[in-house]
Scaffold this motif. Sequence first.
Motif, mmCIF file in Angstrom:
data_model
loop_
_atom_site.group_PDB
_atom_site.id
_atom_site.type_symbol
_atom_site.label_atom_id
_atom_site.label_comp_id
_atom_site.label_asym_id
_atom_site.label_seq_id
_atom_site.Cartn_x
_atom_site.Cartn_y
_atom_site.Cartn_z
ATOM 1 N N LEU A 38 12.844 5.694 -23.368
ATOM 2 C CA LEU A 38 13.133 6.849 -24.211
ATOM 3 C C LEU A 38 13.322 8.130 -23.407
ATOM 4 O O LEU A 38 14.090 9.010 -23.799
ATOM 5 C CB LEU A 38 12.021 7.056 -25.243
ATOM 6 C CG LEU A 38 11.951 6.019 -26.359
ATOM 7 C CD1 LEU A 38 10.688 6.223 -27.192
ATOM 8 C CD2 LEU A 38 13.189 6.084 -27.236
ATOM 9 N N VAL A 39 12.635 8.237 -22.290
ATOM 10 C CA VAL A 39 12.757 9.431 -21.447
ATOM 11 C C VAL A 39 13.932 9.287 -20.485
ATOM 12 O O VAL A 39 14.660 10.246 -20.227
ATOM 13 C CB VAL A 39 11.441 9.682 -20.661
ATOM 14 C CG1 VAL A 39 11.620 10.758 -19.619
ATOM 15 C CG2 VAL A 39 10.316 10.036 -21.622
ATOM 16 N N GLU A 40 14.129 8.077 -19.982
ATOM 17 C CA GLU A 40 15.148 7.851 -18.955
ATOM 18 C C GLU A 40 16.567 8.119 -19.458
ATOM 19 O O GLU A 40 17.365 8.762 -18.767
ATOM 20 C CB GLU A 40 15.036 6.415 -18.441
ATOM 21 C CG GLU A 40 15.877 6.137 -17.217
ATOM 22 C CD GLU A 40 15.583 4.764 -16.663
ATOM 23 O OE1 GLU A 40 15.111 4.706 -15.515
ATOM 24 O OE2 GLU A 40 15.817 3.755 -17.358
ATOM 25 N N LYS A 41 16.895 7.659 -20.658
ATOM 26 C CA LYS A 41 18.269 7.818 -21.151
ATOM 27 C C LYS A 41 18.681 9.286 -21.273
ATOM 28 O O LYS A 41 19.714 9.678 -20.718
ATOM 29 C CB LYS A 41 18.464 7.078 -22.474
ATOM 30 C CG LYS A 41 19.907 7.134 -22.941
ATOM 31 C CD LYS A 41 20.155 6.283 -24.149
ATOM 32 C CE LYS A 41 21.629 6.342 -24.533
ATOM 33 N NZ LYS A 41 21.926 5.425 -25.630
ATOM 34 N N VAL A 46 21.693 14.009 -19.358
ATOM 35 C CA VAL A 46 21.742 15.448 -19.062
ATOM 36 C C VAL A 46 22.066 15.692 -17.585
ATOM 37 O O VAL A 46 22.903 16.548 -17.259
ATOM 38 C CB VAL A 46 20.405 16.133 -19.452
ATOM 39 C CG1 VAL A 46 20.335 17.547 -18.912
ATOM 40 C CG2 VAL A 46 20.237 16.131 -20.967
ATOM 41 N N VAL A 47 21.442 14.941 -16.700
ATOM 42 C CA VAL A 47 21.702 15.135 -15.267
ATOM 43 C C VAL A 47 23.155 14.806 -14.939
ATOM 44 O O VAL A 47 23.807 15.540 -14.190
ATOM 45 C CB VAL A 47 20.723 14.312 -14.399
ATOM 46 C CG1 VAL A 47 21.157 14.298 -12.940
ATOM 47 C CG2 VAL A 47 19.308 14.879 -14.520
ATOM 48 N N LEU A 69 21.129 4.355 -9.570
ATOM 49 C CA LEU A 69 21.584 5.214 -10.667
ATOM 50 C C LEU A 69 22.663 4.512 -11.479
ATOM 51 O O LEU A 69 22.608 4.486 -12.702
ATOM 52 C CB LEU A 69 22.124 6.551 -10.138
ATOM 53 C CG LEU A 69 22.771 7.444 -11.189
ATOM 54 C CD1 LEU A 69 21.789 7.814 -12.293
ATOM 55 C CD2 LEU A 69 23.369 8.680 -10.538
ATOM 56 N N ARG A 70 23.634 3.913 -10.800
ATOM 57 C CA ARG A 70 24.725 3.219 -11.493
ATOM 58 C C ARG A 70 24.177 2.097 -12.378
ATOM 59 O O ARG A 70 24.601 1.925 -13.519
ATOM 60 C CB ARG A 70 25.736 2.684 -10.492
ATOM 61 C CG ARG A 70 26.927 2.037 -11.147
ATOM 62 C CD ARG A 70 28.058 1.814 -10.142
ATOM 63 N NE ARG A 70 29.170 1.132 -10.764
ATOM 64 C CZ ARG A 70 30.040 1.685 -11.585
ATOM 65 N NH1 ARG A 70 29.914 2.959 -11.896
ATOM 66 N NH2 ARG A 70 31.034 0.993 -12.100
ATOM 67 N N HIS A 76 21.894 1.848 -19.900
ATOM 68 C CA HIS A 76 21.813 2.776 -21.031
ATOM 69 C C HIS A 76 23.192 3.070 -21.641
ATOM 70 O O HIS A 76 23.315 3.967 -22.491
ATOM 71 C CB HIS A 76 21.156 4.083 -20.595
ATOM 72 C CG HIS A 76 19.710 3.950 -20.252
ATOM 73 N ND1 HIS A 76 18.731 3.728 -21.191
ATOM 74 C CD2 HIS A 76 19.063 3.969 -19.049
ATOM 75 C CE1 HIS A 76 17.542 3.652 -20.605
ATOM 76 N NE2 HIS A 76 17.733 3.787 -19.308
ATOM 77 N N ASN A 77 24.213 2.336 -21.210
ATOM 78 C CA ASN A 77 25.584 2.554 -21.717
ATOM 79 C C ASN A 77 26.028 4.005 -21.574
ATOM 80 O O ASN A 77 26.583 4.598 -22.499
ATOM 81 C CB ASN A 77 25.697 2.125 -23.181
ATOM 82 C CG ASN A 77 25.470 0.639 -23.363
ATOM 83 O OD1 ASN A 77 26.007 -0.162 -22.608
ATOM 84 N ND2 ASN A 77 24.663 0.285 -24.328
ATOM 85 N N LEU A 78 25.770 4.571 -20.387
ATOM 86 C CA LEU A 78 26.107 5.980 -20.157
ATOM 87 C C LEU A 78 27.272 6.178 -19.193
ATOM 88 O O LEU A 78 27.567 7.314 -18.836
ATOM 89 C CB LEU A 78 24.876 6.722 -19.618
ATOM 90 C CG LEU A 78 23.734 6.917 -20.610
ATOM 91 C CD1 LEU A 78 22.526 7.523 -19.918
ATOM 92 C CD2 LEU A 78 24.176 7.790 -21.777
#
Length: 80
Positions: A38-41, A46-47, A69-70, A76-78
């Motif tokens: 919940l915190v990581e996504k 934002v970063v 990071l990748r 997280h599908n980001l």
Amino acid sequence: MSQQQQSIETCIRDNLDTYFRDLDGTEPTGLYDMLVKLVEKPLLDVVMTQAGQNQSRAAEWLGLNRNTLRKKLLEHNLLK
């Protein structure tokens, strides 16, 4: 500790207190993994936005290897 760190820590503590209160005596399971996800996504989102979607820069800011990071961005599908 800076004021910003205290503010984030206070927010997390307050939300955890509410979470446990809402459980009303029910014991949680998998709390650590749930909280990290919940915190990581939002942290990664934002970063990456602040780094202009530059993974190398974001990885440096986070103190992570770019490949790590990748992997997390994929989890997280980001990836945009």
